[in-house]
Design a protein around this motif. Structure first.
Motif, PDB file in Angstrom:
ATOM      1  N   ASP A 102      -5.302  -0.753  10.180  1.00 25.33           N
ATOM      2  CA  ASP A 102      -4.844  -2.007   9.574  1.00 25.33           C
ATOM      3  C   ASP A 102      -3.411  -1.887   9.072  1.00 25.33           C
ATOM      4  O   ASP A 102      -2.612  -2.805   9.206  1.00 25.33           O
ATOM      5  N   ALA A 103      -3.076  -0.738   8.489  1.00 26.38           N
ATOM      6  CA  ALA A 103      -1.714  -0.523   7.991  1.00 26.38           C
ATOM      7  C   ALA A 103      -0.718  -0.535   9.146  1.00 26.38           C
ATOM      8  O   ALA A 103       0.356  -1.140   9.041  1.00 26.38           O
ATOM      9  N   ASP A 104      -1.062   0.102  10.256  1.00 27.20           N
ATOM     10  CA  ASP A 104      -0.185   0.097  11.436  1.00 27.20           C
ATOM     11  C   ASP A 104      -0.051  -1.305  12.011  1.00 27.20           C
ATOM     12  O   ASP A 104       1.031  -1.721  12.422  1.00 27.20           O
TER      13      ASP A 104
ATOM     14  N   GLY B 236       0.806  -1.210   0.000  1.00 31.05           N
ATOM     15  CA  GLY B 236       0.000   0.000   0.000  1.00 31.05           C
ATOM     16  C   GLY B 236       0.840   1.261   0.000  1.00 31.05           C
ATOM     17  O   GLY B 236       0.386   2.314  -0.440  1.00 31.05           O
ATOM     18  N   ASP B 237       2.079   1.189   0.506  1.00 25.60           N
ATOM     19  CA  ASP B 237       2.982   2.348   0.457  1.00 25.60           C
ATOM     20  C   ASP B 237       3.420   2.556  -0.992  1.00 25.60           C
ATOM     21  O   ASP B 237       3.575   1.605  -1.748  1.00 25.60           O
TER      22      ASP B 237
ATOM     23  N   ASN C 297       3.476  -3.749  -5.135  1.00 25.03           N
ATOM     24  CA  ASN C 297       2.101  -3.274  -4.943  1.00 25.03           C
ATOM     25  C   ASN C 297       1.112  -3.865  -5.942  1.00 25.03           C
ATOM     26  O   ASN C 297      -0.066  -3.977  -5.653  1.00 25.03           O
TER      27      ASN C 297
ATOM     28  N   ARG D 258      -5.998   3.078   8.147  1.00 28.81           N
ATOM     29  CA  ARG D 258      -4.722   3.398   8.812  1.00 28.81           C
ATOM     30  C   ARG D 258      -4.411   2.415   9.943  1.00 28.81           C
ATOM     31  O   ARG D 258      -3.264   2.024  10.132  1.00 28.81           O
TER      32      ARG D 258
ATOM     33  N   PRO E 214      -3.884  -2.939  -0.709  1.00 35.57           N
ATOM     34  CA  PRO E 214      -3.495  -2.100   0.428  1.00 35.57           C
ATOM     35  C   PRO E 214      -4.405  -2.370   1.626  1.00 35.57           C
ATOM     36  O   PRO E 214      -5.552  -2.805   1.459  1.00 35.57           O
ATOM     37  N   PRO E 215      -3.916  -2.131   2.833  1.00 35.39           N
ATOM     38  CA  PRO E 215      -4.778  -2.262   4.016  1.00 35.39           C
ATOM     39  C   PRO E 215      -5.987  -1.337   3.896  1.00 35.39           C
ATOM     40  O   PRO E 215      -5.912  -0.261   3.281  1.00 35.39           O
TER      41      PRO E 215
ATOM     42  N   ARG F 264       2.262  -3.315   9.765  1.00 33.99           N
ATOM     43  CA  ARG F 264       3.646  -2.903   9.974  1.00 33.99           C
ATOM     44  C   ARG F 264       4.201  -3.507  11.263  1.00 33.99           C
ATOM     45  O   ARG F 264       5.298  -4.054  11.288  1.00 33.99           O
TER      46      ARG F 264
END
Length: 181
Positions: free
Chosen positions: A130-132, A112-113, A119, A128, A124-125, A135
Motif C-alpha cells: 500500500d505504501a508503494d 507514514g514515513d 503524520n 508495504r 499510515p498505509p 508513493r
C-alpha cells in the motif's frame, strides 16, 4: 470564512490507502491512478482552482479522505512555486517544465514515513504494498500537477511566470511545507 474543501470527499467508489483517497485523474502519464472522465473535473483541476484561495488559510478542517489528498497537492504546488522563485534567472516555460517534473519525481516523504510533516493527520498505509502504491500514485499526480501548473503559469504568452501565481510563494498553506525544496 471557512477554507474550501474537496467536492470529491463523498466519492463512493474511491479506494483509500491509509486515509488518503486514490481518485481518478485525467492524465497521459503512466501510473496506477484510475483514469477520470475527460468531461469531469478531477482532483488536479480542483487543487489548482482552490490553491490560491486556500493558501490564505492557516487552519484547515479535514472533512474527508479527498481533503487529505488536496492538502498534499496544495503543499506540492507551494513547493513548485518556491522552486521556480528560487532560480537565479527566471525560467522560461520549457525550463520550468523540466524543473518541476524533476521536483515531482524526486524522493519525497509519504504519510507514514518518519519525515512526513503531517503524520498526526494521516494514517499510515496498512502494509508495504500500500505504501508503494501510494508513493506511485502521488508521483503520478505530482507529475500531472507540474504539467498543468506550468500551463497556467505561462498562459499569458510572455515567457515569464504569472505574477498572480508567483505572489503566493510568500504564503504557506497551513504554515507548512512538504520540504521538497
Amino acid at each position: 470564512m471557512p477554507a474550501y474543501h474537496s467536492t470529491l470527499n463523498d466519492e463512493p467508489d474511491a479506494r483509500q490507502v491509509g486515509n488518503v483517497s486514490i481518485l481518478p485523474i485525467k492524465t497521459r502519464i503512466r501510473g496506477p491512478a484510475p483514469i477520470a472522465d475527460q468531461s469531469q473535473q478531477d482532483i488536479i483541476d480542483e487543487t489548482l482552482d482552490l490553491f490560491r484561495a486556500n493558501s490564505l488559510f492557516r487552519n484547515f478542517e479535514i472533512k474527508g479522505p479527498a481533503d487529505r489528498l488536496l492538502i498534499i497537492l496544495i503543499l506540492f504546488i507551494s513547493d513548485c512555486l518556491q522552486k521556480i522563485q528560487t532560480q537565479r534567472a527566471t525560467p522560461n516555460q520549457l525550463e520550468a517544465s523540466k524543473l518541476l517534473n524533476t521536483l515531482a519525481v524526486d524522493n519525497f516523504p509519504v504519510p507514514g514515513d518518519a519525515t512526513f510533516q503531517l503524520n498526526a493527520h494521516y494514517a499510515p498505509p496498512a502494509n508495504r504494498n500500500d505504501a508503494d502504491y501510494l508513493r506511485q500514485y502521488l508521483v503520478q499526480t505530482r507529475q500531472e500537477i507540474a504539467a498543468r501548473l506550468v500551463e497556467r503559469l505561462y498562459a499569458d504568452g510572455t515567457g515569464k511566470p504569472s505574477k498572480w501565481w508567483m505572489s503566493f510563494t510568500k504564503r504557506r498553506f497551513m504554515n507548512r511545507s512538504l520540504g521538497t525544496n
